[in-house]
Write a protein that holds these residues in place. Structure first.
Motif, PDB file in Angstrom:
ATOM      1  N   GLY A  66       0.818  -1.209   0.000  1.00  0.00           N
ATOM      2  CA  GLY A  66       0.000   0.000   0.000  1.00  0.00           C
ATOM      3  C   GLY A  66       0.847   1.251   0.000  1.00  0.00           C
ATOM      4  O   GLY A  66       0.585   2.218  -0.716  1.00  0.00           O
ATOM      5  N   GLU A  67       1.915   1.245   0.795  1.00  0.00           N
ATOM      6  CA  GLU A  67       2.805   2.394   0.864  1.00  0.00           C
ATOM      7  C   GLU A  67       3.527   2.601  -0.458  1.00  0.00           C
ATOM      8  O   GLU A  67       3.671   3.717  -0.943  1.00  0.00           O
ATOM      9  CB  GLU A  67       3.825   2.175   1.985  1.00  0.00           C
ATOM     10  CG  GLU A  67       4.733   3.368   2.221  1.00  0.00           C
ATOM     11  CD  GLU A  67       5.719   3.106   3.336  1.00  0.00           C
ATOM     12  OE1 GLU A  67       6.546   3.997   3.602  1.00  0.00           O
ATOM     13  OE2 GLU A  67       5.663   2.018   3.929  1.00  0.00           O
ATOM     14  N   ALA A  68       3.981   1.508  -1.073  1.00  0.00           N
ATOM     15  CA  ALA A  68       4.675   1.611  -2.352  1.00  0.00           C
ATOM     16  C   ALA A  68       3.750   2.158  -3.431  1.00  0.00           C
ATOM     17  O   ALA A  68       4.173   2.876  -4.330  1.00  0.00           O
ATOM     18  CB  ALA A  68       5.213   0.248  -2.755  1.00  0.00           C
ATOM     19  N   ALA A  69       2.451   1.802  -3.348  1.00  0.00           N
ATOM     20  CA  ALA A  69       1.495   2.248  -4.355  1.00  0.00           C
ATOM     21  C   ALA A  69       1.272   3.756  -4.285  1.00  0.00           C
ATOM     22  O   ALA A  69       0.874   4.383  -5.264  1.00  0.00           O
ATOM     23  CB  ALA A  69       0.167   1.524  -4.172  1.00  0.00           C
ATOM     24  N   GLN A  70       1.540   4.369  -3.110  1.00  0.00           N
ATOM     25  CA  GLN A  70       1.341   5.803  -2.931  1.00  0.00           C
ATOM     26  C   GLN A  70       2.614   6.601  -3.201  1.00  0.00           C
ATOM     27  O   GLN A  70       2.703   7.768  -2.867  1.00  0.00           O
ATOM     28  CB  GLN A  70       0.859   6.068  -1.501  1.00  0.00           C
ATOM     29  CG  GLN A  70      -0.458   5.400  -1.179  1.00  0.00           C
ATOM     30  CD  GLN A  70      -0.838   5.541   0.282  1.00  0.00           C
ATOM     31  OE1 GLN A  70      -0.224   6.275   1.028  1.00  0.00           O
ATOM     32  NE2 GLN A  70      -1.874   4.834   0.697  1.00  0.00           N
ATOM     33  N   GLU A  71       3.592   5.975  -3.810  1.00  0.00           N
ATOM     34  CA  GLU A  71       4.874   6.620  -4.066  1.00  0.00           C
ATOM     35  C   GLU A  71       4.685   7.886  -4.907  1.00  0.00           C
ATOM     36  O   GLU A  71       3.941   7.899  -5.876  1.00  0.00           O
ATOM     37  CB  GLU A  71       5.793   5.645  -4.792  1.00  0.00           C
ATOM     38  CG  GLU A  71       7.235   6.055  -4.812  1.00  0.00           C
ATOM     39  CD  GLU A  71       8.098   4.900  -5.301  1.00  0.00           C
ATOM     40  OE1 GLU A  71       8.903   4.412  -4.522  1.00  0.00           O
ATOM     41  OE2 GLU A  71       7.944   4.502  -6.474  1.00  0.00           O
ATOM     42  N   ARG A  72       5.392   8.937  -4.534  1.00  0.00           N
ATOM     43  CA  ARG A  72       5.241  10.224  -5.189  1.00  0.00           C
ATOM     44  C   ARG A  72       5.960  10.229  -6.539  1.00  0.00           C
ATOM     45  O   ARG A  72       6.860   9.435  -6.789  1.00  0.00           O
ATOM     46  CB  ARG A  72       5.787  11.328  -4.290  1.00  0.00           C
ATOM     47  CG  ARG A  72       7.255  11.172  -3.959  1.00  0.00           C
ATOM     48  CD  ARG A  72       7.663  12.009  -2.765  1.00  0.00           C
ATOM     49  NE  ARG A  72       7.440  13.427  -2.988  1.00  0.00           N
ATOM     50  CZ  ARG A  72       7.591  14.350  -2.030  1.00  0.00           C
ATOM     51  NH1 ARG A  72       7.941  13.992  -0.809  1.00  0.00           N
ATOM     52  NH2 ARG A  72       7.384  15.623  -2.287  1.00  0.00           N
ATOM     53  N   PRO A  73       5.583  11.141  -7.440  1.00  0.00           N
ATOM     54  CA  PRO A  73       6.252  11.229  -8.749  1.00  0.00           C
ATOM     55  C   PRO A  73       7.685  11.725  -8.576  1.00  0.00           C
ATOM     56  O   PRO A  73       8.024  12.361  -7.575  1.00  0.00           O
ATOM     57  CB  PRO A  73       5.396  12.232  -9.513  1.00  0.00           C
ATOM     58  CG  PRO A  73       4.728  13.047  -8.454  1.00  0.00           C
ATOM     59  CD  PRO A  73       4.471  12.101  -7.318  1.00  0.00           C
TER      60      PRO A  73
END
Length: 274
Positions: A57-64
């Motif tokens: 879940g955290e990896a999926a929210q990675e910023r650009p």
């Protein structure tokens, strides 16, 4: 204190206790039953595995990726690049998810190749990266700057690399980010983004905590301090200045992108630059 920070402190303490118990068992009567000697090491391994990974879940929210200038000029080759895999250094610990290593290969001076046996070590002056200027990738403020650790000899041979991986790296890890990163600088670029430069040359820092810097300004020189096999620039962006709790932030170098491992790139020096 953040949970991640506390976990890293416990992690290092567990390794120190384990080493102390092993030494005592060799030099005197063991202070605990032999089997319990390995409990601190087991706890440290578990903490290291937990801190070194992140949930889906955290990896999926990675910023650009954040666009910044390259930290060097001239011809360089990338190693351990996030363009190939993430985490690029095999761990998310110390905010290294998107870290990159680069070595200078100007073409006019050869970079010593890896040797399986001899020479075991080489002086840093044999490597063209040693002493190369390291530049601010954007306007910012210096949060941390440390430059007193020595530059050790190279570890680019079979015996030296084995020593680094089996002994030296573990000892450095016990002292935390300072031991791993050696001389390093952390810049606050604003908007929760921090630039980290590691393995800098002792005595080369041209900035101190609290200084403001401009993009392209020299801040130090490339060295071989910390957990390093040869003189090179280790660069990464993070979301926190404390490397115990920092998480990696993706980046792209303006005009270069993110070079893949083994890929050479050239950065021209700005006209009128330092």
């Amino acid at each position: 204190m953040p949970v991640r920070k506390a976990a890293m402190i416990v992690y290092r303490c567990c390794w120190i206790v384990f080493v102390a118990l092993v030494l005592v068992s060799f030099l005197a009567e063991p202070v605990v039953p032999y089997g319990l000697t390995f409990v601190p090491a087991a706890v440290a391994v578990v903490i290291g595995l937990l801190v070194g990974r992140r949930g889906r879940g955290e990896a999926a929210q990675e910023r650009p990726p954040v666009e910044i200038a390259p930290p060097v000029t001239g011809r360089w080759t990338a190693l351990n690049s996030p363009a190939v895999k993430v985490p690029s250094h095999g761990t998310h610990g110390y905010g290294q998810s998107h870290a990159i290593d680069i070595v200078a290969e100007p073409g006019t001076v050869g970079r010593p190749p890896f040797r399986w046996l001899w020479p075991v070590v080489r002086p840093n002056t044999d490597f063209p990266a040693f002493g190369a200027p390291v530049l601010a990738v954007a306007d910012g403020t210096v949060v941390h700057a440390s430059g007193g650790r020595r530059d050790h000899l190279s570890r680019n041979s079979g015996p030296a690399l084995a020593y680094l991986m089996l002994v030296e790296a573990s000892l450095r890890d016990m002292s935390g980010a300072r031991g791993i990163f050696g001389n390093h600088v952390v810049l606050d670029l604003g908007e929760g983004v921090y630039a980290v430069y590691a393995h800098l040359r002792r005595g080369s820092l041209q900035v101190a905590a609290g200084d403001t810097v401009r993009e392209g300004q020299p801040i130090a020189r490339c060295g071989n301090s910390g957990n390093s096999t040869e003189p090179h620039v280790h660069f990464q962006l993070t979301d926190h200045p404390d490397l115990d709790v920092a998480r990696g932030v993706p980046f792209t170098w303006r005009g270069v992108g993110v070079p893949a491992g083994g890929e050479a790139f050239v950065v021209q020096e700005a006209v009128g630059g330092d």
